[in-house]
Design a protein around this motif. Structure first.
Motif, PDB file in Angstrom:
ATOM      1  N   ASN A   1      45.920 -10.855 -37.292  1.00  0.00           N
ATOM      2  CA  ASN A   1      46.643 -12.102 -37.042  1.00  0.00           C
ATOM      3  C   ASN A   1      46.973 -12.778 -38.359  1.00  0.00           C
ATOM      4  OD1 ASN A   1      46.891 -12.388 -34.275  1.00  0.00           O
ATOM      5  ND2 ASN A   1      44.862 -13.296 -34.069  1.00  0.00           N
ATOM      6  N   ASN A   2      45.976 -12.798 -39.225  1.00  0.00           N
ATOM      7  CA  ASN A   2      46.148 -13.427 -40.529  1.00  0.00           C
ATOM      8  C   ASN A   2      45.119 -12.875 -41.491  1.00  0.00           C
ATOM      9  OD1 ASN A   2      43.648 -15.253 -40.641  1.00  0.00           O
ATOM     10  ND2 ASN A   2      44.597 -15.976 -38.745  1.00  0.00           N
TER      11      ASN A   2
ATOM     12  N   PHE B   1      30.532 -20.117 -35.715  1.00  0.00           N
ATOM     13  CA  PHE B   1      30.310 -18.717 -36.066  1.00  0.00           C
ATOM     14  C   PHE B   1      29.033 -18.615 -36.903  1.00  0.00           C
ATOM     15  CE2 PHE B   1      34.667 -17.335 -35.024  1.00  0.00           C
ATOM     16  CZ  PHE B   1      35.339 -18.543 -35.052  1.00  0.00           C
TER      17      PHE B   1
ATOM     18  N   GLN C   1      38.117 -21.134 -41.288  1.00  0.00           N
ATOM     19  CA  GLN C   1      36.744 -21.449 -40.928  1.00  0.00           C
ATOM     20  C   GLN C   1      36.122 -22.250 -42.066  1.00  0.00           C
ATOM     21  OE1 GLN C   1      34.562 -17.997 -39.522  1.00  0.00           O
ATOM     22  NE2 GLN C   1      36.237 -17.411 -38.150  1.00  0.00           N
TER      23      GLN C   1
ATOM     24  N   TYR D   1      34.657 -24.252 -32.211  1.00  0.00           N
ATOM     25  CA  TYR D   1      34.146 -22.898 -32.448  1.00  0.00           C
ATOM     26  C   TYR D   1      33.073 -22.928 -33.530  1.00  0.00           C
ATOM     27  CZ  TYR D   1      37.781 -20.715 -29.634  1.00  0.00           C
ATOM     28  OH  TYR D   1      38.579 -20.332 -28.589  1.00  0.00           O
TER      29      TYR D   1
ATOM     30  N   TYR E   1      27.185 -15.903 -39.615  1.00  0.00           N
ATOM     31  CA  TYR E   1      27.328 -14.702 -40.424  1.00  0.00           C
ATOM     32  C   TYR E   1      26.052 -14.509 -41.229  1.00  0.00           C
ATOM     33  CZ  TYR E   1      32.404 -15.174 -39.661  1.00  0.00           C
ATOM     34  OH  TYR E   1      33.650 -15.289 -39.106  1.00  0.00           O
TER      35      TYR E   1
ATOM     36  N   ARG F   1      49.704 -15.715 -42.684  1.00  0.00           N
ATOM     37  CA  ARG F   1      49.857 -15.140 -41.358  1.00  0.00           C
ATOM     38  C   ARG F   1      50.493 -13.754 -41.455  1.00  0.00           C
ATOM     39  NH1 ARG F   1      51.618 -20.269 -37.595  1.00  0.00           N
ATOM     40  NH2 ARG F   1      50.301 -21.790 -38.645  1.00  0.00           N
TER      41      ARG F   1
ATOM     42  N   ASP G   1      41.468 -11.682 -39.819  1.00  0.00           N
ATOM     43  CA  ASP G   1      41.321 -12.111 -38.428  1.00  0.00           C
ATOM     44  C   ASP G   1      42.078 -11.088 -37.595  1.00  0.00           C
ATOM     45  OD1 ASP G   1      41.738 -13.210 -35.912  1.00  0.00           O
ATOM     46  OD2 ASP G   1      42.246 -15.198 -36.664  1.00  0.00           O
TER      47      ASP G   1
ATOM     48  N   LEU H   1      45.426 -19.253 -46.300  1.00  0.00           N
ATOM     49  CA  LEU H   1      45.589 -18.383 -45.136  1.00  0.00           C
ATOM     50  C   LEU H   1      47.040 -17.932 -45.088  1.00  0.00           C
ATOM     51  CD1 LEU H   1      44.332 -19.099 -41.527  1.00  0.00           C
ATOM     52  CD2 LEU H   1      46.718 -18.461 -41.923  1.00  0.00           C
TER      53      LEU H   1
ATOM     54  N   GLY I   1      44.883 -13.245 -30.389  1.00  0.00           N
ATOM     55  CA  GLY I   1      45.701 -14.423 -30.111  1.00  0.00           C
ATOM     56  C   GLY I   1      45.254 -15.102 -28.836  1.00  0.00           C
ATOM     57  N   GLY I   2      46.179 -15.661 -28.098  1.00  0.00           N
ATOM     58  CA  GLY I   2      45.846 -16.321 -26.847  1.00  0.00           C
ATOM     59  C   GLY I   2      45.133 -17.639 -27.016  1.00  0.00           C
ATOM     60  N   GLY I   3      45.214 -18.202 -28.228  1.00  0.00           N
ATOM     61  CA  GLY I   3      44.638 -19.522 -28.431  1.00  0.00           C
ATOM     62  C   GLY I   3      43.179 -19.528 -28.808  1.00  0.00           C
ATOM     63  N   SER I   4      42.564 -18.381 -28.924  1.00  0.00           N
ATOM     64  CA  SER I   4      41.139 -18.350 -29.265  1.00  0.00           C
ATOM     65  C   SER I   4      40.945 -18.100 -30.754  1.00  0.00           C
ATOM     66  CB  SER I   4      40.437 -17.251 -28.468  1.00  0.00           C
ATOM     67  OG  SER I   4      40.522 -17.521 -27.085  1.00  0.00           O
ATOM     68  N   ASN I   5      39.795 -18.506 -31.251  1.00  0.00           N
ATOM     69  CA  ASN I   5      39.448 -18.305 -32.660  1.00  0.00           C
ATOM     70  C   ASN I   5      38.487 -17.136 -32.771  1.00  0.00           C
ATOM     71  OD1 ASN I   5      40.844 -20.677 -32.727  1.00  0.00           O
ATOM     72  ND2 ASN I   5      39.368 -21.781 -33.988  1.00  0.00           N
ATOM     73  N   TYR I   6      38.844 -16.191 -33.593  1.00  0.00           N
ATOM     74  CA  TYR I   6      38.070 -14.964 -33.669  1.00  0.00           C
ATOM     75  C   TYR I   6      37.280 -14.857 -34.962  1.00  0.00           C
ATOM     76  CZ  TYR I   6      40.710 -13.588 -29.594  1.00  0.00           C
ATOM     77  OH  TYR I   6      41.245 -13.543 -28.337  1.00  0.00           O
ATOM     78  N   LYS I   7      36.325 -13.939 -34.950  1.00  0.00           N
ATOM     79  CA  LYS I   7      35.498 -13.711 -36.120  1.00  0.00           C
ATOM     80  C   LYS I   7      36.358 -13.232 -37.279  1.00  0.00           C
ATOM     81  CE  LYS I   7      34.722  -8.879 -35.024  1.00  0.00           C
ATOM     82  NZ  LYS I   7      33.786  -7.839 -34.565  1.00  0.00           N
ATOM     83  N   LEU I   8      35.825 -13.398 -38.481  1.00  0.00           N
ATOM     84  CA  LEU I   8      36.460 -12.849 -39.673  1.00  0.00           C
ATOM     85  C   LEU I   8      35.680 -11.626 -40.126  1.00  0.00           C
ATOM     86  CD1 LEU I   8      37.160 -16.124 -41.665  1.00  0.00           C
ATOM     87  CD2 LEU I   8      38.787 -14.758 -40.352  1.00  0.00           C
TER      88      LEU I   8
ATOM     89  N   GLY J   1      44.478 -24.160 -29.178  1.00  0.00           N
ATOM     90  CA  GLY J   1      44.709 -24.167 -27.740  1.00  0.00           C
ATOM     91  C   GLY J   1      45.789 -23.249 -27.221  1.00  0.00           C
ATOM     92  N   ARG J   2      46.657 -22.746 -28.115  1.00  0.00           N
ATOM     93  CA  ARG J   2      47.725 -21.886 -27.598  1.00  0.00           C
ATOM     94  C   ARG J   2      48.215 -20.983 -28.706  1.00  0.00           C
ATOM     95  NH1 ARG J   2      52.637 -24.658 -24.421  1.00  0.00           N
ATOM     96  NH2 ARG J   2      50.891 -25.355 -23.168  1.00  0.00           N
ATOM     97  N   GLY J   3      48.464 -19.705 -28.408  1.00  0.00           N
ATOM     98  CA  GLY J   3      48.965 -18.795 -29.432  1.00  0.00           C
ATOM     99  C   GLY J   3      47.888 -18.430 -30.432  1.00  0.00           C
ATOM    100  N   PRO J   4      48.220 -17.598 -31.402  1.00  0.00           N
ATOM    101  CA  PRO J   4      47.227 -17.244 -32.430  1.00  0.00           C
ATOM    102  C   PRO J   4      46.730 -18.505 -33.110  1.00  0.00           C
ATOM    103  CG  PRO J   4      49.183 -15.879 -32.639  1.00  0.00           C
ATOM    104  CD  PRO J   4      49.510 -16.954 -31.632  1.00  0.00           C
ATOM    105  N   SER J   5      45.434 -18.599 -33.285  1.00  0.00           N
ATOM    106  CA  SER J   5      44.888 -19.868 -33.758  1.00  0.00           C
ATOM    107  C   SER J   5      45.213 -20.109 -35.223  1.00  0.00           C
ATOM    108  CB  SER J   5      43.379 -19.892 -33.553  1.00  0.00           C
ATOM    109  OG  SER J   5      42.774 -18.944 -34.409  1.00  0.00           O
ATOM    110  N   ASN J   6      45.099 -19.055 -36.051  1.00  0.00           N
ATOM    111  CA  ASN J   6      45.365 -19.204 -37.482  1.00  0.00           C
ATOM    112  C   ASN J   6      44.684 -20.434 -38.063  1.00  0.00           C
ATOM    113  OD1 ASN J   6      47.012 -16.878 -37.876  1.00  0.00           O
ATOM    114  ND2 ASN J   6      48.655 -17.909 -36.788  1.00  0.00           N
TER     115      ASN J   6
END
Lengths: 115, 118
Positions: free
Chosen positions: A30-31, B33, B107, B31, B35, A50, A92, A48, A96-103, B99-104
């Motif tokens: 994603n980025n 995390f 952290q 969120y 590590y 993208r 990352d 960051l 997508g889908g609005g969630s925040n994922y691990k790095l 809330g919508r789309g890739p969060s970008n």
């Protein structure tokens, strides 16, 4: 899988010179983010970029991203002694889908800027 | 607060003892995390939370590690029956949700807890 391999592992330059660090990764992203870590401290977010961007600037920092080669570079211009730190790239790979994922982090480049 | 606060800064335990680490994320960040950083370079993802719910626990060793993020309390990471190999710096990070789309979203990291197992 190992993601975000930086090179070089260590870089020593004189104040005023430019420093370039490279990062390669293996999966779609994603980025990609760059962080700095001073000794004994946490990571500080620098920039960051993208997956649909190719270049980004922030002050003395310039980041490029080549998704076809799965690589990124961080350029620090006119370096200062205070830039001495470890620099990490992180990807990352989220869906997508609005969630925040691990790095997923690389092993870092230790930059030493000599006064 | 405006910073991720981790406590304690340093924790020393004998092998086999329990260790509990705490993290207060930035206010408004949904969120969290965790590590683990070993040998000053490699970061290993452990677990993430979306509010009080586990979002991704793919990095957690199942047997001895557990974590929680309860409302109105700091998040915690607990290690039962510690081993020498658990010696590391444990970092907590938080991020906002878009809330919508890739969060970008970047952290934001705390300064870590250095865990030393003797």
């Amino acid at each position: 899988s190992q993601q975000g391999e930086e090179d070089p592992q260590a870089l020593s330059i004189q104040e005023g010179e430019n420093a370039t660090m490279n990062c390669s990764y293996k999966t779609s992203i994603n980025n990609l983010q760059w962080y700095r870590q001073n000794s004994g401290r946490g990571l500080v977010h620098l920039i960051l970029i993208r997956s649909n961007e190719r270049e980004k600037h922030s002050g003395r920092l310039r980041v490029t991203l080549d998704t076809s080669k799965k690589s990124s570079s961080l350029l620090i211009t006119a370096s200062r002694a205070a830039d001495t730190a470890s620099y990490f790239c992180a990807t990352d790979e989220g869906r997508g889908g609005g969630s925040n994922y691990k790095l997923t982090f690389g092993k870092g480049t230790l930059l030493t800027v000599n006064p | 607060g405006e910073e991720v606060a981790q406590t304690p800064k340093h924790l020393v335990r004998g092998e086999g003892q329990k260790a509990k680490l705490y993290c207060a994320p930035i206010k408004g960040h949904s969120y969290v995390f965790w590590y683990q950083q070993v040998l000053k370079n490699e970061f290993k993802f452990l677990i993430s939370f979306q509010n009080e719910n586990v979002f991704d626990e793919t990095g957690m060793p199942k047997e001895r590690f557990s974590a929680k993020c309860l409302p109105n309390s700091p998040c915690s990471l607990e290690i039962q029956a510690t081993k020498l190999e658990d010696s590391a710096v444990y970092f907590c990070a938080s991020s906002q949700s878009r809330g919508r789309g890739p969060s970008n979203q970047p952290q934001h990291f705390g300064d870590g807890t250095r865990l030393s197992i003797l």
